[in-house]
Design an enzyme around this catalytic site. Sequence first.
Site, short mmCIF file in Angstrom:
data_model
loop_
_atom_site.label_atom_id
_atom_site.label_comp_id
_atom_site.label_asym_id
_atom_site.label_seq_id
_atom_site.Cartn_x
_atom_site.Cartn_y
_atom_site.Cartn_z
N CYS A 287 -12.09 -7.41 -4.15
CA CYS A 287 -11.22 -8.10 -5.09
C CYS A 287 -11.67 -9.55 -5.24
O CYS A 287 -12.20 -10.14 -4.30
CB CYS A 287 -9.78 -8.08 -4.59
N TYR B 276 -13.10 6.88 -5.64
CA TYR B 276 -12.55 6.03 -4.58
C TYR B 276 -11.33 6.68 -3.92
O TYR B 276 -10.34 6.99 -4.59
CB TYR B 276 -12.20 4.70 -5.24
N HIS C 251 -8.34 2.87 1.61
CA HIS C 251 -7.42 1.73 1.71
C HIS C 251 -5.95 2.07 1.55
O HIS C 251 -5.13 1.17 1.36
CB HIS C 251 -7.82 0.65 0.68
N ASP D 111 -9.64 -2.49 7.37
CA ASP D 111 -10.99 -2.63 6.84
C ASP D 111 -11.45 -4.09 6.92
O ASP D 111 -12.57 -4.37 7.33
CB ASP D 111 -11.00 -2.14 5.38
#
Length: 683
Positions: free
Chosen positions: A30, A169, A172, A265
């Site tokens: 991000c 994806y 997360h 992470d």
Amino acid sequence: MRDPRYDILFEPVQIGPLTTRNRFFQVPHCSGMGHRYPEADLAMRSMKAEGGWGVISTQETEIHPSSDLSPSNQGRIWDDRDLPRLRKMTETLHKKGSLAAIQLVHNGIHTANRLSRIAPYGPSDVVVDVTDPVQARAMDKADIAAFRKWHRDAALRAKKAGFDIIYVYAGHDMTLLQHFLLKRYNSRSDEYGGSFENRLRLFREVLADTRDAVGDSCAVAVRFAVEELLGPAGLEHTGEGRDVVAALADEPDLWDVNLSNWSNDSQTARFSQEGYQEDYVSFVKSLTTKPVVGVGRYTSPDSMVRAIRKGILDLIGAARPSIADPFLPKKIEEGRIDDIRECIGCNICVASDNTCVPLRCTQNPSIGEEWRKGWHPEVIPSLGKPQSVLVVGGGPAGLEAARALAQRGAEVVVAEASQQWGGRVSHESKLPGLATWARVSDWRMSQLRQATNAELYLDSPLTADDIIAYQFQKVVLATGATWRTDGVGRVHRLPLPFLPSDAVVGVDDLLQKGAGAISKSGRVVIFDDDHYYMASAFAEMLVSAGYKVAFVTPSPIVAPWTEHTLEQARIQQRLMELDVEIIPLYQLAGFEGGELTLECVYSGATKRLECATLVPVTSRLPSDHLWQELQSREAQWADNGIEAVTRVGDCKAPGTIAAAVYDGHSYAQNLLAAPSDNYDRYR
Ligand code: ADP
Ligand code: SF4
């Protein structure tokens, strides 16, 4: 010249139909810019291409308005109107020799769709995992078909925009594909729920759809979290995490593997070492013939080479190391290892995304400012004429100002009062878990020591008389700040009259002397109205020195601002494990006879707490006496050759280390120009 030991890092790697120029892979991260500030996002990623990263990825890019993370500034590929700016990104990255990757995402139950107002999509009827009072609805077969089409269309659009690598994806704890996979969210009884193979079905289908749509010319990557650190309640790398890799083994062209959720992470240095994911992801290569990329805050080329030689990774993934130093690959390639600006693992970058603003970084003040201000992390225009500058104070602000000024060609002298460089980081880096923070001063000192136009003096407390007598053209005051001991902060706006000076130990004393600053035995009460890391780090330090510690805070939780840096839960857990007595929702109301009176911030109810020593961690005052005195003597400046006196960093307004570095850097960038913040570029 490159050290031949690092040659392996510069080998090309085949990823599906494509080849990357080296093993440096900027994984999706991000930026706080995304669709809202696309030019700024482009300029930031383009800098990394220039810095030698073989692959540059976008951040998560929403494929449809039913995955609307507003007000967060993520990427968007909702329809063809998003193509021009995405095409500009790929063209720019290609020109600089990098492959462009896009991380397509549908956020499933991890969104409230605040802008689009679409009821969120999930495998089952579950409440969303953001704080909004919103539930996701269980997707029916038509919804599943629609979602597959949105993903396929987005992949086709991404190909049209010129992307080389297209991500599927599932990580997360933020993506629909992972939500379907996880038992705790998926209670379906059809072919998409129940057994492992059923829960995997949608993931498998979307991967196949993507390969079918774009696999002829694009590589299809899977980003998958192999472990959630939840034990049997979550996905484990020894259980279904492994089973997923085994089941899909060679179906993607690339495995990008990591931990879930984001706080696992992107662990900070306080809670993890470089390479901290290796134990979890090392099995992946044994189950696939396809290349594997992983992360773990790799900043040392030796660690990178080790991870490759040991057969753990094929590509070195990086988000934060590429933010702290966009030129990391180039520096290794050119044999300039000491020039690498190593990430300190503080997660200020993460906090900027979490607070919906463009990236900020403690180590790299130019990140997020490449477009707005035209800053380059490695190049600053020469001043073009002689300038003598005296920098007073060798903390983050002073050292960054001096370093950047020396780079611009000024004749720089830095005077530091104490016997060590680094100001606050020289002390704070000694707190438990914060050793890497010393990199802030270490890197700047190593750059300054190489400069022939910088003189560095320790043990040199300067007075206003000294400064005026030295006759520098420019004077920069970077004299820092001191912590208050009178209780003033957010909840107490006026000094607390009842604090006995013999029972109060200030933050600065503790920083300088460690636990030795406390002379009394008995309970230490830390009062935290700062809400960041300091108070909890003290609690850890004092417990390990044998003190019984209570942690009082007006906040409902310990260190609430660290939610932005993803550390809050770990900090609270650590203090609980250390048996620190946590007393939330209380302010200070009195201190008598070795007892504090605490007052509930809501009810006003009071209670007493035995206290031998009180450490108020509340707020700071700028150390600006030099500034004040020099201002009052402005009439003497011209006769002594002084053109300007400027204060930077904490002595102007106490803040984060990142803010001090930025302020010092801004000063240097603007030395001969009118300061410009270019706010208009964001409007
Ligand atoms: P910042 O974060 O703004 O860089 P710091 O508190 O980390 O601030 O650093 C300020 C530094 O300035 C400290 O190392 C301090 O010793 C030094 N300093 C303060 N006053 C003087 C002075 N009069 N002369 C030289 N150095 C000073
Ligand atoms: Fe690393 Fe901190 Fe910079 Fe993030 S802000 S890249 S964690 S130094």
